[in-house]
Design a protein around this motif. Structure first.
Motif, mmCIF file in Angstrom:
data_model
loop_
_atom_site.group_PDB
_atom_site.id
_atom_site.type_symbol
_atom_site.label_atom_id
_atom_site.label_comp_id
_atom_site.label_asym_id
_atom_site.label_seq_id
_atom_site.Cartn_x
_atom_site.Cartn_y
_atom_site.Cartn_z
ATOM 1 N N GLU A 186 71.153 36.470 64.863
ATOM 2 C CA GLU A 186 70.848 35.726 63.558
ATOM 3 C C GLU A 186 69.848 34.849 63.294
ATOM 4 O O GLU A 186 68.552 34.530 62.591
ATOM 5 C CB GLU A 186 71.806 34.769 62.851
ATOM 6 C CG GLU A 186 73.332 35.296 63.272
ATOM 7 C CD GLU A 186 74.330 34.560 62.969
ATOM 8 O OE1 GLU A 186 74.014 32.686 63.271
ATOM 9 O OE2 GLU A 186 75.195 34.598 63.017
ATOM 10 N N PHE A 187 68.144 35.375 64.826
ATOM 11 C CA PHE A 187 67.385 34.364 64.990
ATOM 12 C C PHE A 187 66.521 35.122 64.465
ATOM 13 O O PHE A 187 65.101 34.838 64.305
ATOM 14 C CB PHE A 187 67.370 34.148 66.123
ATOM 15 C CG PHE A 187 67.993 33.488 67.130
ATOM 16 C CD1 PHE A 187 68.358 32.230 67.117
ATOM 17 C CD2 PHE A 187 68.058 33.454 68.661
ATOM 18 C CE1 PHE A 187 69.682 31.222 67.363
ATOM 19 C CE2 PHE A 187 69.479 32.802 69.328
ATOM 20 C CZ PHE A 187 69.545 31.949 68.437
ATOM 21 N N ILE A 188 66.681 36.672 64.083
ATOM 22 C CA ILE A 188 65.987 37.333 63.142
ATOM 23 C C ILE A 188 65.237 37.446 62.073
ATOM 24 O O ILE A 188 66.511 37.706 61.268
ATOM 25 C CB ILE A 188 65.868 38.925 64.015
ATOM 26 C CG1 ILE A 188 66.497 39.301 65.719
ATOM 27 C CG2 ILE A 188 64.833 40.072 63.395
ATOM 28 C CD1 ILE A 188 67.321 40.122 65.792
ATOM 29 N N LYS A 189 64.103 37.330 61.944
ATOM 30 C CA LYS A 189 64.107 37.535 60.871
ATOM 31 C C LYS A 189 64.774 38.184 59.426
ATOM 32 O O LYS A 189 64.884 39.560 60.003
ATOM 33 C CB LYS A 189 62.579 37.826 59.689
ATOM 34 C CG LYS A 189 62.315 37.073 58.044
ATOM 35 C CD LYS A 189 60.876 36.743 58.166
ATOM 36 C CE LYS A 189 60.139 35.288 59.083
ATOM 37 N NZ LYS A 189 59.035 35.581 58.501
ATOM 38 N N PHE A 190 65.124 37.895 58.016
ATOM 39 C CA PHE A 190 65.800 39.174 57.091
ATOM 40 C C PHE A 190 65.319 40.371 57.119
ATOM 41 O O PHE A 190 63.683 40.198 56.582
ATOM 42 C CB PHE A 190 66.191 38.210 56.216
ATOM 43 C CG PHE A 190 67.217 37.140 55.786
ATOM 44 C CD1 PHE A 190 68.483 37.482 57.281
ATOM 45 C CD2 PHE A 190 66.865 36.057 55.493
ATOM 46 C CE1 PHE A 190 69.370 36.114 57.731
ATOM 47 C CE2 PHE A 190 67.448 35.317 55.158
ATOM 48 C CZ PHE A 190 69.327 34.856 56.401
ATOM 49 N N ARG A 198 73.381 24.980 67.307
ATOM 50 C CA ARG A 198 73.978 25.799 66.078
ATOM 51 C C ARG A 198 75.045 26.671 66.280
ATOM 52 O O ARG A 198 76.429 26.871 65.249
ATOM 53 C CB ARG A 198 73.370 25.729 65.349
ATOM 54 C CG ARG A 198 72.196 25.221 64.500
ATOM 55 C CD ARG A 198 71.283 25.331 63.444
ATOM 56 N NE ARG A 198 70.384 25.615 63.603
ATOM 57 C CZ ARG A 198 69.443 25.918 62.820
ATOM 58 N NH1 ARG A 198 69.635 25.343 61.257
ATOM 59 N NH2 ARG A 198 68.884 27.508 62.665
ATOM 60 N N GLN A 235 63.803 23.700 54.578
ATOM 61 C CA GLN A 235 62.435 24.652 54.998
ATOM 62 C C GLN A 235 61.806 25.352 56.317
ATOM 63 O O GLN A 235 60.788 25.936 56.265
ATOM 64 C CB GLN A 235 61.246 23.579 55.084
ATOM 65 C CG GLN A 235 61.422 22.174 53.302
ATOM 66 C CD GLN A 235 61.132 23.487 52.253
ATOM 67 O OE1 GLN A 235 60.338 24.322 52.376
ATOM 68 N NE2 GLN A 235 62.466 24.016 51.676
ATOM 69 N N GLY A 236 62.605 24.592 57.339
ATOM 70 C CA GLY A 236 62.570 25.620 58.704
ATOM 71 C C GLY A 236 62.503 24.459 59.840
ATOM 72 O O GLY A 236 62.041 24.853 61.218
ATOM 73 N N LYS A 237 62.812 23.152 59.917
ATOM 74 C CA LYS A 237 62.993 22.153 60.219
ATOM 75 C C LYS A 237 63.112 22.680 61.534
ATOM 76 O O LYS A 237 63.407 22.651 62.927
ATOM 77 C CB LYS A 237 62.339 20.490 60.181
ATOM 78 C CG LYS A 237 61.962 20.648 59.123
ATOM 79 C CD LYS A 237 61.873 19.434 57.809
ATOM 80 C CE LYS A 237 63.164 19.230 58.022
ATOM 81 N NZ LYS A 237 64.057 19.750 56.612
ATOM 82 N N ARG A 263 63.567 33.912 62.482
ATOM 83 C CA ARG A 263 64.093 33.165 61.297
ATOM 84 C C ARG A 263 63.422 32.679 59.556
ATOM 85 O O ARG A 263 62.333 34.440 59.356
ATOM 86 C CB ARG A 263 64.902 31.280 61.718
ATOM 87 C CG ARG A 263 65.799 32.067 62.462
ATOM 88 C CD ARG A 263 66.841 30.692 62.019
ATOM 89 N NE ARG A 263 67.828 30.300 63.230
ATOM 90 C CZ ARG A 263 69.018 30.590 62.890
ATOM 91 N NH1 ARG A 263 69.646 31.476 62.083
ATOM 92 N NH2 ARG A 263 70.325 30.529 64.447
ATOM 93 N N ASN A 264 63.386 31.854 59.192
ATOM 94 C CA ASN A 264 62.382 32.117 58.327
ATOM 95 C C ASN A 264 60.807 31.558 58.247
ATOM 96 O O ASN A 264 60.538 31.209 57.244
ATOM 97 C CB ASN A 264 63.091 30.831 56.789
ATOM 98 C CG ASN A 264 62.544 29.444 56.735
ATOM 99 O OD1 ASN A 264 63.221 28.546 58.344
ATOM 100 N ND2 ASN A 264 62.315 28.727 55.964
HETATM 101 N N1 LIG Z 1 67.479 34.945 60.012
HETATM 102 C C1 LIG Z 1 66.773 34.318 59.223
HETATM 103 N N2 LIG Z 1 65.829 35.179 58.159
HETATM 104 C C2 LIG Z 1 65.072 34.086 57.387
HETATM 105 N N3 LIG Z 1 65.498 32.846 57.170
HETATM 106 C C3 LIG Z 1 66.405 32.691 57.983
HETATM 107 C C4 LIG Z 1 67.091 33.067 58.398
HETATM 108 N N4 LIG Z 1 68.143 32.132 59.274
HETATM 109 C C5 LIG Z 1 68.168 30.881 58.520
HETATM 110 N N5 LIG Z 1 67.291 31.238 57.484
HETATM 111 C C6 LIG Z 1 66.866 29.738 56.978
HETATM 112 O O1 LIG Z 1 65.370 29.572 56.973
HETATM 113 C C7 LIG Z 1 66.370 28.079 56.106
HETATM 114 C C8 LIG Z 1 65.551 26.761 56.834
HETATM 115 O O2 LIG Z 1 66.800 26.407 58.150
HETATM 116 P P1 LIG Z 1 66.722 25.241 58.367
HETATM 117 O O3 LIG Z 1 65.544 24.961 59.434
HETATM 118 O O4 LIG Z 1 67.694 24.726 58.858
HETATM 119 O O5 LIG Z 1 65.519 23.499 57.660
HETATM 120 P P2 LIG Z 1 65.629 22.195 57.589
HETATM 121 O O6 LIG Z 1 64.243 22.019 57.068
HETATM 122 O O7 LIG Z 1 66.563 22.009 56.562
HETATM 123 O O8 LIG Z 1 66.113 22.367 59.110
HETATM 124 C C9 LIG Z 1 67.059 28.229 55.575
HETATM 125 O O9 LIG Z 1 66.757 28.720 54.562
HETATM 126 C C10 LIG Z 1 67.759 29.316 55.963
HETATM 127 O O10 LIG Z 1 69.040 30.576 54.791
#
Ligand SMILES: Nc1ncnc2c1ncn2[C@@H]1O[C@H](COP(=O)(O)OP(=O)(O)O)[C@@H](O)[C@H]1O
Ligand SMILES: [Mg+2]
Length: 365
Positions: free
Chosen positions: A59-63, A53, A34-36, A12-13
């Protein structure tokens, strides 16, 4: 059990890196998005199921990347173990202690966690289906056989319901109901029996946690509501008879409705705080506390079942809780390894012992 460290690659991020928690309370704090939750989700994925979720694996793979890898080192069953999950396009590869596995379900039992996410508030707030799901997944975790019984029950119920709809047009088919009813009552009675056993197991534990969270001011109770008048302490046979009786009584009503009005698929449980239904009367903070108490009780039952404390994952739990309640969570469940996320983590000495991680744009520090 406890986690020694968790390593991310293209997840993810989150920046590629590693998080090394302590054995008790770990607070993960930072602004929104932020990624929490991503960290909590990664820790949950090792339980072998799906994301809480409801996300798809891709969807787990970073964009912009083609794969994502999570590696975890944990202590369980008296030894250090490690596991790895690789999400690779449509594929998922799992290995435990260096050995490749066919599916992530092989992690079940080795690595256990209980998660609270804000969606779990539906347990108190919404209709009965979330509560049935909670209790059914718990009884399936207790005994694999229960999952088989549940699935057979649902199959039989669907067949009975289909017949009920046919009877509406062809009343002469009514006699065929008996064929399904026998099996339905046999399976349904076992489900209801197991649910009562589970409620009995978590009732007192949840009540104790809730007393703690509420600083001894609130008494939590859980009451199973059976649509066939089954009671706690009934044997499977007694429940079977009650279910059979009510199906017979309801037969005309069922034919009119085209579905089965009584049975485990219509049962529910009430969550009660100080003798009042939490769904109707509890404040946001009280509802949150009640769900948390249920989850902690679930963790406690799981410890007894597996002989290991599961890790506890609490996402966004502190908001709407007053300082006393926050303090309980941050200090009184330290015999478990806990991961807890929040936005503003005010010092004020709330966290007595533990580790804090600030997360900014996927960077953990
Ligand atoms: N596959 C992905 N690649 C890159 N970013 C992602 C991906 N999936 C989710 N994100 C981003 O990760 C960010 C943090 O998400 P999250 O952990 O839910 O935040 P929080 O800190 O509010 O819990 C979001 O802005 C979301 O868009
Ligand atoms: Mg979040």
């Amino acid at each position: 059990m406890y986690v020694n460290d968790l390593q991310f690659k293209n997840y993810r991020n989150l920046n590629d890196g590693i998080i090394s928690p302590c054995k008790n309370i770990n607070v993960i704090y930072g602004n929104n998005a932020q990624g929490k939750t991503n960290i909590i989700e990664a820790l949950w994925l090792f339980c072998g199921g799906h994301s809480f979720r409801g996300s798809k694996e891709n969807e787990f793979i970073k964009f912009g990347e083609s794969f994502s890898r999570l590696k975890i080192k944990f202590f369980s069953q008296n030894r250090n173990q490690e596991a790895e999950i690789l999400f690779n396009g449509g594929k998922k590869e799992v290995s435990i202690n260096g050995v490749k596995k066919h599916s992530s379900t092989s992690l079940i039992g080795k690595y256990n966690a209980v998660v609270f996410s804000p969606d779990d508030l539906t347990l108190v707030k919404r209709g009965p289906s979330a509560r049935r799901k909670f209790i059914d997944s718990a009884i399936c975790r207790e005994k694999l056989q229960n999952a088989v019984i549940l699935s057979k029950y649902n199959q039989t119920l669907n067949q009975r319901n289909a017949l009920l709809k046919d009877i509406f047009k062809h009343p002469e088919l009514k006699g065929m109901l008996e064929i399904w009813d026998e099996n339905l009552c046999y399976l349904g009675a076992q489900i209801i029996y197991q649910r009562f056993l589970y409620i009995e197991k978590i009732r007192e534990k949840a009540s104790e946690y809730h007393l703690g969270i509420s600083d001894n001011t609130e008494k939590l109770d859980i009451k199973y509501i059976s649509t066939c008048s089954a009671k706690s302490g009934d044997s499977v046979e007694e429940i079977y008879n009650k279910l059979k009786t009510v199906l017979n009584e309801n037969v005309n009503e069922d034919c009119r409705a085209g579905f089965t009005n009584a049975g485990p698929q219509r049962d529910d449980f009430d969550i009660i705080i100080n003798n009042k239904k939490a769904k109707i009367f509890a404040s946001q903070g009280q509802q949150r506390s009640a769900v948390l108490s249920l989850k902690l009780a679930e963790a406690n039952v799981l410890s007894e079942l597996t002989g290991e404390n599961p890790i506890i994952l609490l996402d966004d739990v502190l908001s709407e809780l007053d300082k006393k309640r926050q303090s309980f969570l941050l200090n009184k469940i330290a015999d478990y390894q806990v991961f807890i996320t929040c936005c503003d983590f005010e010092e004020e000495g709330l966290l007595k012992e533990g580790k804090k991680f600030l997360i900014e744009e996927g960077r953990i520090s």
